[in-house]
Structures are given as structure tokens and as C-alpha cells.
Design a protein around this motif. Structure first.
Motif, PDB file in Angstrom:
ATOM      1  N   GLN A 133      36.925  -5.331  35.817  1.00  0.00           N
ATOM      2  CA  GLN A 133      35.637  -5.234  35.142  1.00  0.00           C
ATOM      3  C   GLN A 133      34.596  -4.532  36.015  1.00  0.00           C
ATOM      4  O   GLN A 133      33.708  -3.844  35.505  1.00  0.00           O
ATOM      5  CB  GLN A 133      35.125  -6.640  34.787  1.00  0.00           C
ATOM      6  CG  GLN A 133      36.020  -7.422  33.840  1.00  0.00           C
ATOM      7  CD  GLN A 133      36.076  -6.812  32.461  1.00  0.00           C
ATOM      8  OE1 GLN A 133      35.067  -6.317  31.961  1.00  0.00           O
ATOM      9  NE2 GLN A 133      37.243  -6.837  31.849  1.00  0.00           N
ATOM     10  N   ILE A 134      34.708  -4.702  37.337  1.00  0.00           N
ATOM     11  CA  ILE A 134      33.706  -4.149  38.247  1.00  0.00           C
ATOM     12  C   ILE A 134      33.976  -2.684  38.555  1.00  0.00           C
ATOM     13  O   ILE A 134      33.061  -1.851  38.544  1.00  0.00           O
ATOM     14  CB  ILE A 134      33.664  -4.959  39.559  1.00  0.00           C
ATOM     15  CG1 ILE A 134      33.214  -6.394  39.288  1.00  0.00           C
ATOM     16  CG2 ILE A 134      32.736  -4.286  40.580  1.00  0.00           C
ATOM     17  CD1 ILE A 134      33.327  -7.315  40.494  1.00  0.00           C
ATOM     18  N   TYR A 135      35.227  -2.345  38.843  1.00  0.00           N
ATOM     19  CA  TYR A 135      35.568  -1.010  39.320  1.00  0.00           C
ATOM     20  C   TYR A 135      36.270  -0.205  38.224  1.00  0.00           C
ATOM     21  O   TYR A 135      37.227  -0.678  37.608  1.00  0.00           O
ATOM     22  CB  TYR A 135      36.471  -1.111  40.550  1.00  0.00           C
ATOM     23  CG  TYR A 135      35.897  -1.988  41.636  1.00  0.00           C
ATOM     24  CD1 TYR A 135      34.827  -1.562  42.416  1.00  0.00           C
ATOM     25  CD2 TYR A 135      36.406  -3.265  41.864  1.00  0.00           C
ATOM     26  CE1 TYR A 135      34.283  -2.379  43.401  1.00  0.00           C
ATOM     27  CE2 TYR A 135      35.880  -4.087  42.843  1.00  0.00           C
ATOM     28  CZ  TYR A 135      34.813  -3.642  43.614  1.00  0.00           C
ATOM     29  OH  TYR A 135      34.269  -4.453  44.574  1.00  0.00           O
ATOM     30  N   HIS A 136      35.795   1.012  38.019  1.00  0.00           N
ATOM     31  CA  HIS A 136      36.365   1.890  36.987  1.00  0.00           C
ATOM     32  C   HIS A 136      36.625   3.278  37.575  1.00  0.00           C
ATOM     33  O   HIS A 136      35.846   4.210  37.373  1.00  0.00           O
ATOM     34  CB  HIS A 136      35.416   1.972  35.791  1.00  0.00           C
ATOM     35  CG  HIS A 136      35.228   0.659  35.087  1.00  0.00           C
ATOM     36  ND1 HIS A 136      36.152   0.160  34.195  1.00  0.00           N
ATOM     37  CD2 HIS A 136      34.239  -0.274  35.163  1.00  0.00           C
ATOM     38  CE1 HIS A 136      35.738  -1.012  33.742  1.00  0.00           C
ATOM     39  NE2 HIS A 136      34.585  -1.295  34.315  1.00  0.00           N
ATOM     40  N   PRO A 137      37.733   3.423  38.296  1.00  0.00           N
ATOM     41  CA  PRO A 137      38.019   4.693  38.965  1.00  0.00           C
ATOM     42  C   PRO A 137      38.663   5.747  38.070  1.00  0.00           C
ATOM     43  O   PRO A 137      38.839   6.881  38.508  1.00  0.00           O
ATOM     44  CB  PRO A 137      38.999   4.268  40.061  1.00  0.00           C
ATOM     45  CG  PRO A 137      39.739   3.114  39.459  1.00  0.00           C
ATOM     46  CD  PRO A 137      38.715   2.377  38.623  1.00  0.00           C
ATOM     47  N   GLU A 138      38.992   5.396  36.835  1.00  0.00           N
ATOM     48  CA  GLU A 138      39.828   6.260  36.002  1.00  0.00           C
ATOM     49  C   GLU A 138      39.271   7.676  35.843  1.00  0.00           C
ATOM     50  O   GLU A 138      40.020   8.655  35.887  1.00  0.00           O
ATOM     51  CB  GLU A 138      40.032   5.625  34.616  1.00  0.00           C
ATOM     52  CG  GLU A 138      40.681   4.241  34.619  1.00  0.00           C
ATOM     53  CD  GLU A 138      39.675   3.113  34.845  1.00  0.00           C
ATOM     54  OE1 GLU A 138      38.450   3.410  34.893  1.00  0.00           O
ATOM     55  OE2 GLU A 138      40.104   1.954  35.002  1.00  0.00           O
TER      56      GLU A 138
END
Length: 255
Positions: A31-36
Motif C-alpha cells: 500500500q505504501i510503495y508503488h514502484p511499478e
């Protein structure tokens, strides 16, 4: 009979609530990290840093200058895309853009400890070649930048759309969950601000739809020595960089 049915419903509700809490606890980093968005790397990295056995790969813009600038981006930001603008805005600084673990071409998995440790390792590496180092942290990156500035001799610090605590932000979205007990990556910037001993600029987006205004104001209030504040009118969390006031305030403060 009615009491038994009610007890069954209560038990099911508690099981469901407990399941949601467990899912939140174990899935919080997703939920916190979105590296996509950063995985499709268009410009080959030209800078590498190994910290704690993890290989991070990023970019250096305007190499060879005495002054340096470190930029830490948001949780879903492609910092690769900031190379051009930052290079133009700060032609007298060497700029280091190092994606978080798991972002772009960097290895590893992101966490609060990892991001702060990597930021400190980056600062120490850059300090070998530069006399002064300014730091810009945006959104999630403001939490990284704050802890870095509290532990290293940063020249100047800019916090863009920052928050006082990621726990407080999450509690605003999930008021019905025991967020304080569940969160591991807390980014409690308010705890570190009075260990910072350099000029600070806070840039707020007037219509920030992601970080509530009270969270940014709480961070500002936590400073014993009030930072400079710039409000970018008619800007949102993800569009603040598109406004001239953002560029001008950065240029004036860092030059």
C-alpha cells in the motif's frame, strides 16, 4: 435463539475485522510503495551505489560541480523523469537521482529502514566529491529527506508536499482500523525536525488531495525554528511541479 444468532454474527464480524487487520499488517508495504511505474527504464543508469549488499542504480546530472543536490521522490514517482527539469533549474549543481530499492533498476525491497539507510549511504558517497549537499524530498521522499537531514550536515533542505507522520496520514484514510498498532514503516518526521540545523523550505500544494493540509501544517508546527513556507496556488499533490511558483521557489532557495 436470538442471542445465539447475535453471538454468531458478532463472532463473524470480529473474525472479519481481524482478517482485515492482518491483511493490512502483512500487506502494508504494497500500500505504501508503488514502484511499478518506474520499472520501464528509458535512460540507462550511469551511477551505482551498493549499500547493505543491495545494488542501487540511478543517474547523475550536471557532473563536475562543487555543489550537489540529492532528490528523493514520491512513492509512485519516476524520478528518471525529473532529470531534464532539475538539470535546467540547477545548472550549478551536480544532481543525484537514486531510485529506492525495488524502483527502476535498483535491487531489493523498499522499507523505511532501507530507504533511510540508502539515503545516508548516498550522502556519504557524494560528500567525498562535493563540499555542500542540498536535499529535496517530495511526498514520501520528505520522510526520507527529513531523517537524512537530522543525521547529516545538509546544506539546505526542501520538503515538498510533506507530512508529519505516515501513521497520521493513514489513520485519516482508515479511521476504523488500529493504524498506530499496525504500521511498521511510520515515517514520523515530526520526531526528527529539531535535529535539523540548516535552512528549510516547505512547499505545499494548495489543493493537495493526497496529504491533508493539517498533516503538513502539523509538521511545520513541530519545528522549533519555523521553516520558510511556499504555497503553490491551484496545484494538486501530483501537479505541483507543473506550476511556475514551484520552480521559482526552488531556484531562489537553493541558489
Amino acid at each position: 435463539m436470538f442471542l445465539r444468532v447475535m453471538l454468531v454474527f458478532v463472532a463473524l464480524a470480529l473474525l472479519l475485522y481481524g482478517g482485515i487487520c492482518m491483511a493490512m499488517y502483512f500487506g502494508q508495504r504494497q500500500q505504501i510503495y508503488h514502484p511499478e511505474a518506474s520499472w520501464r527504464v528509458q535512460q540507462p543508469p550511469d551511477f551505482e551505489l551498493v549499500n547493505e549488499g543491495v545494488r542501487l542504480r540511478g543517474w547523475v546530472v550536471n557532473p563536475g560541480h562543487e555543489k550537489a543536490l540529492l532528490y528523493f521522490g514520491g512513492n509512485g514517482e519516476r524520478i528518471e523523469d525529473s532529470r531534464h527539469d532539475l538539470g535546467l533549474w540547477f545548472p550549478d549543481r551536480t544532481i543525484y537521482l537514486l531510485p529506492y530499492r525495488g524502483y527502476a533498476a535498483s535491487e531489493g525491497e523498499p522499507s523505511e529502514h532501507a530507504l533511510v539507510s540508502d539515503a545516508q549511504a548516498l550522502f556519504d558517497r557524494v560528500a567525498r566529491d562535493h563540499t555542500t549537499i542540498a536535499v529535496v524530498g517530495r511526498s514520501l521522499g520528505s520522510g526520507v529527506a527529513t531523517q537524512l537531514a537530522a543525521s547529516r550536515a545538509v546544506e539546505r533542505l526542501v520538503l515538498v508536499t510533506p507530512f508529519d507522520s505516515l501513521v497520521h496520514v493513514a489513520a485519516g484514510y482508515f479511521a476504523w482500523l488500529p493504524v498506530n498498532a499496525l504500521m511498521r514503516d511510520r515515517f514520523e518526521s515530526w520526531r526528527y525536525v529539531n535535529d535539523i540545523h540548516c535552512p528549510v523550505l516547505v512547499i505545499r500544494a494548495e489543493d493537495d488531495e493526497v496529504i491533508p493540509a493539517e498533516r503538513t501544517l502539523a509538521l511545520i508546527k513541530a519545528f522549533k525554528q519555523a521553516p520558510m513556507v511556499q504555497v503553490v496556488a491551484e496545484s494538486g499533490h501530483n501537479t505541483v511541479q507543473d506550476h511556475a511558483d514551484y520552480r521559482v521557489s526552488l531556484e531562489r532557495f537553493l541558489r
